[in-house]
Design a protein around this motif. Structure first.
Motif, PDB file in Angstrom:
ATOM      1  N   LEU A 193      61.130  -4.348 -51.583  1.00 50.09           N
ATOM      2  CA  LEU A 193      61.422  -2.945 -51.859  1.00 50.09           C
ATOM      3  C   LEU A 193      61.024  -2.592 -53.292  1.00 50.09           C
ATOM      4  N   PRO A 194      60.924  -1.306 -53.598  1.00 53.76           N
ATOM      5  CA  PRO A 194      60.660  -0.915 -54.987  1.00 53.76           C
ATOM      6  C   PRO A 194      61.763  -1.418 -55.905  1.00 53.76           C
ATOM      7  N   GLY A 195      61.422  -1.618 -57.162  1.00 52.21           N
ATOM      8  CA  GLY A 195      62.406  -2.060 -58.148  1.00 52.21           C
ATOM      9  C   GLY A 195      62.712  -3.545 -58.044  1.00 52.21           C
ATOM     10  N   ASP A 196      61.751  -4.335 -57.590  1.00 54.04           N
ATOM     11  CA  ASP A 196      61.920  -5.796 -57.475  1.00 54.04           C
ATOM     12  C   ASP A 196      63.107  -6.187 -56.610  1.00 54.04           C
ATOM     13  N   GLN A 197      63.369  -5.425 -55.561  1.00 53.57           N
ATOM     14  CA  GLN A 197      64.432  -5.752 -54.624  1.00 53.57           C
ATOM     15  C   GLN A 197      63.806  -6.289 -53.346  1.00 53.57           C
ATOM     16  N   ALA A 198      64.539  -7.091 -52.616  1.00 48.42           N
ATOM     17  CA  ALA A 198      64.100  -7.601 -51.327  1.00 48.42           C
ATOM     18  C   ALA A 198      65.287  -7.578 -50.378  1.00 48.42           C
ATOM     19  N   VAL A 199      65.009  -7.352 -49.104  1.00 48.09           N
ATOM     20  CA  VAL A 199      66.055  -7.317 -48.093  1.00 48.09           C
ATOM     21  C   VAL A 199      65.508  -7.967 -46.823  1.00 48.09           C
ATOM     22  N   VAL A 200      66.381  -8.627 -46.075  1.00 47.65           N
ATOM     23  CA  VAL A 200      65.971  -9.187 -44.789  1.00 47.65           C
ATOM     24  C   VAL A 200      66.077  -8.064 -43.758  1.00 47.65           C
ATOM     25  N   ALA A 201      64.985  -7.870 -43.018  1.00 49.04           N
ATOM     26  CA  ALA A 201      64.904  -6.793 -42.035  1.00 49.04           C
ATOM     27  C   ALA A 201      64.433  -7.376 -40.707  1.00 49.04           C
ATOM     28  N   HIS A 202      64.281  -6.520 -39.703  1.00 51.21           N
ATOM     29  CA  HIS A 202      63.744  -6.932 -38.407  1.00 51.21           C
ATOM     30  C   HIS A 202      62.266  -6.591 -38.346  1.00 51.21           C
ATOM     31  N   LEU A 203      61.459  -7.536 -37.888  1.00 48.19           N
ATOM     32  CA  LEU A 203      60.029  -7.268 -37.634  1.00 48.19           C
ATOM     33  C   LEU A 203      59.894  -6.952 -36.155  1.00 48.19           C
ATOM     34  N   TRP A 204      59.428  -5.736 -35.858  1.00 47.67           N
ATOM     35  CA  TRP A 204      59.309  -5.275 -34.471  1.00 47.67           C
ATOM     36  C   TRP A 204      57.899  -5.386 -33.931  1.00 47.67           C
ATOM     37  N   ALA A 205      56.889  -5.141 -34.771  1.00 45.77           N
ATOM     38  CA  ALA A 205      55.507  -5.147 -34.278  1.00 45.77           C
ATOM     39  C   ALA A 205      54.553  -5.300 -35.443  1.00 45.77           C
ATOM     40  N   LYS A 206      53.339  -5.729 -35.108  1.00 45.49           N
ATOM     41  CA  LYS A 206      52.260  -5.838 -36.091  1.00 45.49           C
ATOM     42  C   LYS A 206      51.072  -5.037 -35.562  1.00 45.49           C
ATOM     43  N   ARG A 207      50.387  -4.329 -36.474  1.00 48.06           N
ATOM     44  CA  ARG A 207      49.235  -3.505 -36.085  1.00 48.06           C
ATOM     45  C   ARG A 207      48.085  -3.771 -37.038  1.00 48.06           C
ATOM     46  N   GLN A 208      46.950  -4.143 -36.472  1.00 42.02           N
ATOM     47  CA  GLN A 208      45.747  -4.331 -37.278  1.00 42.02           C
ATOM     48  C   GLN A 208      45.115  -2.962 -37.528  1.00 42.02           C
ATOM     49  N   VAL A 209      44.766  -2.691 -38.781  1.00 38.43           N
ATOM     50  CA  VAL A 209      44.065  -1.465 -39.149  1.00 38.43           C
ATOM     51  C   VAL A 209      42.782  -1.863 -39.869  1.00 38.43           C
ATOM     52  N   ARG A 210      41.913  -0.902 -40.118  1.00 45.12           N
ATOM     53  CA  ARG A 210      40.600  -1.228 -40.692  1.00 45.12           C
ATOM     54  C   ARG A 210      40.679  -1.994 -42.006  1.00 45.12           C
ATOM     55  N   ASP A 211      41.700  -1.726 -42.817  1.00 41.80           N
ATOM     56  CA  ASP A 211      41.763  -2.387 -44.126  1.00 41.80           C
ATOM     57  C   ASP A 211      42.894  -3.410 -44.218  1.00 41.80           C
ATOM     58  N   GLY A 212      43.346  -3.957 -43.096  1.00 37.07           N
ATOM     59  CA  GLY A 212      44.367  -4.994 -43.151  1.00 37.07           C
ATOM     60  C   GLY A 212      45.366  -4.898 -42.013  1.00 37.07           C
ATOM     61  N   TRP A 213      46.640  -5.089 -42.353  1.00 40.82           N
ATOM     62  CA  TRP A 213      47.698  -5.102 -41.344  1.00 40.82           C
ATOM     63  C   TRP A 213      48.875  -4.227 -41.761  1.00 40.82           C
ATOM     64  N   LEU A 214      49.514  -3.621 -40.761  1.00 42.14           N
ATOM     65  CA  LEU A 214      50.770  -2.910 -40.937  1.00 42.14           C
ATOM     66  C   LEU A 214      51.821  -3.617 -40.097  1.00 42.14           C
ATOM     67  N   TYR A 215      53.039  -3.722 -40.625  1.00 41.36           N
ATOM     68  CA  TYR A 215      54.156  -4.316 -39.893  1.00 41.36           C
ATOM     69  C   TYR A 215      55.225  -3.249 -39.720  1.00 41.36           C
ATOM     70  N   GLU A 216      55.728  -3.118 -38.488  1.00 42.61           N
ATOM     71  CA  GLU A 216      56.839  -2.203 -38.250  1.00 42.61           C
ATOM     72  C   GLU A 216      58.130  -2.986 -38.475  1.00 42.61           C
TER      73      GLU A 216
END
Length: 173
Positions: free
Chosen positions: A18-41
């Motif tokens: 997250l912004p401000g050097d924070q991190a949180v454990v979340a759920h990964l629902w899906a991965k999507r390949q896009v032209r310039d890399g990957w997006l994770y839901e």
């Protein structure tokens, strides 16, 4: 009517930066390949107001860039996460590159009367912003007016001249 027997995807834990050097454990629902890399839901944990004065747990889903905004967690397997792959470009697209937008625009020149201006392809750097897009027939009508020229920078001349003058004009001996 048939119903799908595919099971509902089960999210797996992932670390989201997250912004401000924070991190949180979340759920990964899906991965999507896009032209310039990957997006994770990812589903970020949150709270929402419930009925009355209650507060209940919730999940805020958002697509984030990987690997910039996510990190794997230890021994967690991500093999079963649904993946949406980018459709590979066709042979024509690979050889010729992306298609240009269709249509033409007329850049009006100063002065009075019809037919004064330049016909450009829609994506030409010299094309006027916000000008109405012309169909092929309208572009040809405009090009036939005296005082109108076809832009050679964007290829409008190469595309429309053969239609105006006939395709055999370049093959005369």
């Amino acid at each position: 009517m048939s119903t799908s027997s595919a099971p509902e995807p089960v999210p797996v834990p992932i670390r989201v930066l997250l912004p401000g050097d924070q991190a949180v454990v979340a759920h990964l629902w899906a991965k999507r390949q896009v032209r310039d890399g990957w997006l994770y839901e990812v589903g970020l944990p949150a709270y929402r107001n419930g009925p009355g004065d209650t507060v209940e747990p919730a999940e805020y889903r958002v697509w984030v860039r990987a690997p910039q905004h996510v990190r794997p967690l230890g021994a967690v397997s991500y093999d079963d996460v649904p993946v949406e792959y980018l459709e590979p470009p066709s042979l024509v697209e690979r050889e010729l590159g992306p298609r240009r937008p269709s249509g033409w625009v007329l850049a009006k020149a100063g002065g009075r009367g019809p037919g004064r201006g330049t016909v450009h392809a829609v994506d030409c750097a010299e094309a006027p912003v916000g000008a109405p897009v012309l169909t092929l027939d309208r572009a040809l009508d405009a090009a036939q007016q005296s005082g109108t020229r076809l832009c050679s920078l964007c290829g409008a001349a190469l595309e429309l001249d053969p239609v105006l003058k006939g395709f055999d004009a370049g093959f005369d001996s």
